[in-house]
Scaffold this active site. Structure first.
Site, PDB file in Angstrom:
ATOM      1  N   ARG A 251     -18.802  28.373 -88.189  1.00 15.59           N
ATOM      2  CA  ARG A 251     -17.352  28.456 -88.008  1.00 15.59           C
ATOM      3  C   ARG A 251     -16.760  29.481 -88.977  1.00 15.59           C
ATOM      4  O   ARG A 251     -15.891  30.264 -88.626  1.00 15.59           O
ATOM      5  CB  ARG A 251     -16.693  27.084 -88.259  1.00 15.59           C
ATOM      6  CG  ARG A 251     -17.001  26.005 -87.238  1.00 15.59           C
ATOM      7  CD  ARG A 251     -16.379  26.293 -85.895  1.00 15.59           C
ATOM      8  NE  ARG A 251     -14.942  26.511 -85.964  1.00 15.59           N
ATOM      9  CZ  ARG A 251     -14.022  25.557 -85.987  1.00 15.59           C
ATOM     10  NH1 ARG A 251     -14.382  24.296 -85.880  1.00 15.59           N
ATOM     11  NH2 ARG A 251     -12.725  25.842 -86.045  1.00 15.59           N
TER      12      ARG A 251
ATOM     13  N   CYS B 143     -19.359  19.699 -81.849  1.00  9.57           N
ATOM     14  CA  CYS B 143     -18.367  20.431 -82.654  1.00  9.57           C
ATOM     15  C   CYS B 143     -18.023  19.694 -83.936  1.00  9.57           C
ATOM     16  O   CYS B 143     -17.567  20.318 -84.894  1.00  9.57           O
ATOM     17  CB  CYS B 143     -17.111  20.659 -81.816  1.00  9.57           C
ATOM     18  SG  CYS B 143     -16.452  19.150 -81.084  1.00  9.57           S
TER      19      CYS B 143
ATOM     20  N   HIS C 155     -10.396  25.707 -77.679  1.00  9.77           N
ATOM     21  CA  HIS C 155     -10.809  25.772 -79.089  1.00  9.77           C
ATOM     22  C   HIS C 155     -11.703  27.016 -79.214  1.00  9.77           C
ATOM     23  O   HIS C 155     -12.911  26.918 -79.382  1.00  9.77           O
ATOM     24  CB  HIS C 155     -11.566  24.492 -79.455  1.00  9.77           C
ATOM     25  CG  HIS C 155     -11.663  24.242 -80.926  1.00  9.77           C
ATOM     26  ND1 HIS C 155     -11.131  25.086 -81.880  1.00  9.77           N
ATOM     27  CD2 HIS C 155     -12.259  23.227 -81.624  1.00  9.77           C
ATOM     28  CE1 HIS C 155     -11.379  24.591 -83.080  1.00  9.77           C
ATOM     29  NE2 HIS C 155     -12.062  23.479 -82.960  1.00  9.77           N
TER      30      HIS C 155
ATOM     31  N   ASP D   5     -18.940  16.062 -77.209  1.00 11.11           N
ATOM     32  CA  ASP D   5     -17.726  16.010 -78.034  1.00 11.11           C
ATOM     33  C   ASP D   5     -17.214  14.572 -77.937  1.00 11.11           C
ATOM     34  O   ASP D   5     -17.688  13.786 -77.093  1.00 11.11           O
ATOM     35  CB  ASP D   5     -16.707  17.030 -77.479  1.00 11.11           C
ATOM     36  CG  ASP D   5     -15.426  17.141 -78.304  1.00 11.11           C
ATOM     37  OD1 ASP D   5     -15.361  16.576 -79.415  1.00 11.11           O
ATOM     38  OD2 ASP D   5     -14.472  17.796 -77.818  1.00 11.11           O
TER      39      ASP D   5
ATOM     40  N   ARG E 204      -2.864  24.660 -85.035  1.00 10.75           N
ATOM     41  CA  ARG E 204      -3.566  23.542 -84.382  1.00 10.75           C
ATOM     42  C   ARG E 204      -2.474  22.659 -83.811  1.00 10.75           C
ATOM     43  O   ARG E 204      -1.672  22.087 -84.556  1.00 10.75           O
ATOM     44  CB  ARG E 204      -4.438  22.797 -85.387  1.00 10.75           C
ATOM     45  CG  ARG E 204      -4.969  21.495 -84.840  1.00 10.75           C
ATOM     46  CD  ARG E 204      -6.115  20.928 -85.636  1.00 10.75           C
ATOM     47  NE  ARG E 204      -7.336  21.640 -85.352  1.00 10.75           N
ATOM     48  CZ  ARG E 204      -8.559  21.153 -85.553  1.00 10.75           C
ATOM     49  NH1 ARG E 204      -8.711  19.940 -86.034  1.00 10.75           N
ATOM     50  NH2 ARG E 204      -9.630  21.859 -85.279  1.00 10.75           N
TER      51      ARG E 204
ATOM     52  N   GLN F 179     -14.204  27.583 -82.184  1.00 10.34           N
ATOM     53  CA  GLN F 179     -15.377  26.711 -82.100  1.00 10.34           C
ATOM     54  C   GLN F 179     -16.424  27.316 -81.170  1.00 10.34           C
ATOM     55  O   GLN F 179     -17.612  27.385 -81.503  1.00 10.34           O
ATOM     56  CB  GLN F 179     -14.937  25.332 -81.564  1.00 10.34           C
ATOM     57  CG  GLN F 179     -16.066  24.342 -81.410  1.00 10.34           C
ATOM     58  CD  GLN F 179     -16.574  23.832 -82.752  1.00 10.34           C
ATOM     59  OE1 GLN F 179     -15.805  23.382 -83.578  1.00 10.34           O
ATOM     60  NE2 GLN F 179     -17.879  23.903 -82.976  1.00 10.34           N
TER      61      GLN F 179
HETATM   62  N1  NVA Z   1     -11.931  17.478 -78.348  1.00  8.28           N
HETATM   63  C1  NVA Z   1     -11.753  17.216 -79.764  1.00  8.28           C
HETATM   64  C2  NVA Z   1     -12.273  18.364 -80.550  1.00  8.28           C
HETATM   65  C3  NVA Z   1     -12.238  18.199 -82.049  1.00  8.28           C
HETATM   66  C4  NVA Z   1     -12.731  19.393 -82.784  1.00  8.28           C
HETATM   67  C5  NVA Z   1     -10.298  16.973 -80.052  1.00  8.28           C
HETATM   68  O1  NVA Z   1      -9.445  17.652 -79.470  1.00  8.28           O
HETATM   69  O2  NVA Z   1      -9.992  16.086 -80.846  1.00  8.28           O
HETATM   70  N1   CP Z   2     -14.742  21.099 -85.022  1.00  3.61           N
HETATM   71  C1   CP Z   2     -13.538  21.111 -85.598  1.00  3.61           C
HETATM   72  O1   CP Z   2     -12.612  21.808 -85.182  1.00  3.61           O
HETATM   73  O2   CP Z   2     -13.456  20.315 -86.696  1.00  3.61           O
HETATM   74  P1   CP Z   2     -12.114  19.894 -87.434  1.00  3.61           P
HETATM   75  O3   CP Z   2     -11.331  19.038 -86.478  1.00  3.61           O
HETATM   76  O4   CP Z   2     -12.548  19.143 -88.673  1.00  3.61           O
HETATM   77  O5   CP Z   2     -11.334  21.131 -87.792  1.00  3.61           O
END
Ligand code: NVA
Ligand code: CP
Length: 337
Positions: free
Chosen positions: A311, A283, A148, A243, A121, A151
Site C-alpha cells: 500500500r 485487503c 478503493h 473482504d 475516505r 488498494q
Molecule cells: N469493503 C471494506 C474494505 C475495507 C478496507 C469496507 O468498505 O469496509
Molecule cells: N485496507 C484498508 O484500506 O485498510 P484500512 O481500512 O485500515 O485503511
C-alpha cells in the site's frame, strides 16, 4: 509462481519528466490500461530505490479527511508522504460527514489555497467526485462506497511480485462485490488479467463498474466473470481474495449477512479447490472466523502483509504522479527493473 525476480517492462521516467498523467485518482478508470501499467512500474522503482525519491515531494503538503476508521490507508499515506519529503495533515471526520458544516465546494476552494492534494475516505462516492470537481488540486480516493483504487494498485503490484505474467493468472474474488472488488475488477481489466467474482445473490458488482470493466477487457484481452458458484470460481484459481462481509457503515446488517455469506467463507476446504500454488489475499482488516479462517490467513500461502506493505509503495507512486513530481535524475537500474 515466480521462481526468480522477473524483468519488468517498466517505462523508465526520464530526467525532467513531469510525472503527471491525470489530475485525480477517484477510480482505476481514471488511469486506464496504460496508466495502471505505468503506476505499477513506478511502484517497483519506488519500492526498490526509495532513497532516489526521498526529496521528490519536498515542500508539498497533503490533507486527509476520513469519515471512516483506518489503519493502513492513513498510515501508508502519512508515512509515504514523509518518505517523499512532504508533509501530511489528518482530519478525523468520523463524527461528522464532510459537507455537514459547509458546502463541499467551499471546502474545496479553501483547501486548494493551502495544500497540494486531498485524500478522502467517505461514505458517499459522490463526496469524492464533487470534491474533485471543485478542487483545483488532486483528489485521491482512499476508499468510498464504490471503489478503493489505492488498494487494488497495491494488490496487483503484489501479484506482479508473485507471478511472472498477470495475463496468465486468474484471481477469484469471493464475497461482497463492493468497493475493493470493483477496483480489482477494473485493475484486472486494465492489465489484461483474469478475474472471477463470486457473490451471493443480491451482492453482485455494480452494473456500471461491470460494464466499464468489460469494455476495458474488450480492449486488453482481460477476462471478467461474475458468478454465484463459489466452488467453480475458486477451482484452479491462482489467487483467492476476500473482504469483510459487512463493510464499514454496514455493521447493523452484520448478523443477517453472516447467514447469507457463510458458504463464501475462505476456509481450508474451499481454498483446497484453488491451484496448488494459489495464494490467499485480503485487503484487511479481516474478521477472522467470518470471511476467512485463521488456518488460511495465517498460512504460508497468505500474502496479506505483503499487500499491506505495498500500500505504501503504491501510494508513493500515486502521490508522485498526481502531485507532479519531476524525476531529477534517472534512478540507477536495479535487478528488479
Ligand atoms: N469493503 C471494506 C474494505 C475495507 C478496507 C469496507 O468498505 O469496509
Ligand atoms: N485496507 C484498508 O484500506 O485498510 P484500512 O481500512 O485500515 O485503511
Amino acid at each position: 509462481m515466480k521462481t526468480q525476480t522477473a524483468k519488468s517492462s517498466a517505462v523508465m521516467p526520464v530526467p525532467g519528466e513531469k510525472l503527471q498523467w491525470c489530475k485525480d485518482l477517484i477510480s482505476i478508470g481514471d488511469l486506464g490500461p496504460e496508466g495502471v501499467k505505468r503506476m505499477l512500474d513506478l511502484t517497483m522503482l519506488v519500492k526498490t530505490r526509495p532513497a532516489e525519491f526521498r526529496q521528490s515531494l519536498a515542500g508539498k503538503q497533503i490533507v486527509l479527511f476520513f469519515e471512516k476508521p483506518s489503519l493502513r490507508t492513513r498510515l501508508t499515506f502519512e508515512a509515504g508522504m514523509n518518505g517523499l519529503g512532504g508533509t501530511s495533515f489528518f482530519f478525523d471526520q468520523t463524527n461528522s460527514r464532510l459537507g455537514a458544516r459547509e458546502k463541499l465546494s467551499d471546502i474545496a476552494h479553501n483547501l486548494e489555497r493551502w495544500v497540494d492534494g486531498i485524500v478522502l475516505r467517505t461514505f458517499e462516492h459522490t463526496t469524492v467526485t464533487e470534491m474533485a470537481e471543485h478542487a483545483g488540486i488532486p483528489v485521491i480516493n482512499g476508499l468510498s462506497s464504490l471503489e478503493h483504487p489505492c488498494q487494488a494498485l497495491a494488490d496487483y503490484f503484489t501479484l506482479t511480485e508473485k507471478f511472472d505474467d498477470l495475463k496468465k493468472i486468474r484471481l477469484a474474488y469471493v464475497g461482497d462485490a463492493n468497493n475493493v472488488a470493483h477496483s480489482l475488477m477494473l485493475t484486472a481489466a486494465c492489465l489484461g488479467s483474469r478475474i472471477t467474482v463470486a457473490t451471493p445473490n443480491g451482492y453482485k458488482p455494480d452494473a456500471h463498474i461491470l460494464s466499464t470493466a468489460l469494455e476495458i477487457a474488450a480492449e486488453t484481452g482481460a477476462s471478467i466473470e461474475v458468478t454465484h458458484d463459489v466452488r467453480a470460481a475458486v477451482k484452479g484459481a491462482d489467487a483467492v481474495y476476500t473482504d469483510v462481509w459487512a463493510s464499514m457503515g454496514q455493521e447493523s446488517e452484520a448478523v443477517n449477512r453472516k447467514k447469507t455469506f457463510a458458504p463464501y467463507q475462505v476456509n481450508e476446504e474451499l481454498f483446497a479447490h484453488a491451484a496448488p500454488h494459489a495464494i490467499f489475499m485480503h485487503c484487511l482488516p479481516a474478521h477472522r472466523g467470518d470471511e476467512v479462517t485463521d488456518e488460511v490467513i495465517d498460512s504460508s500461502r497468505s500474502v496479506v502483509f505483503d499487500q499491506a506493505e505495498n500500500r505504501m509503495h503504491a501510494q508513493k507512486a500515486v502521490m508522485l504522479v498526481l502531485l507532479g513530481s519531476e524525476i531529477k535524475r534517472l534512478p540507477q537500474r536495479s535487478a528488479h527493473v
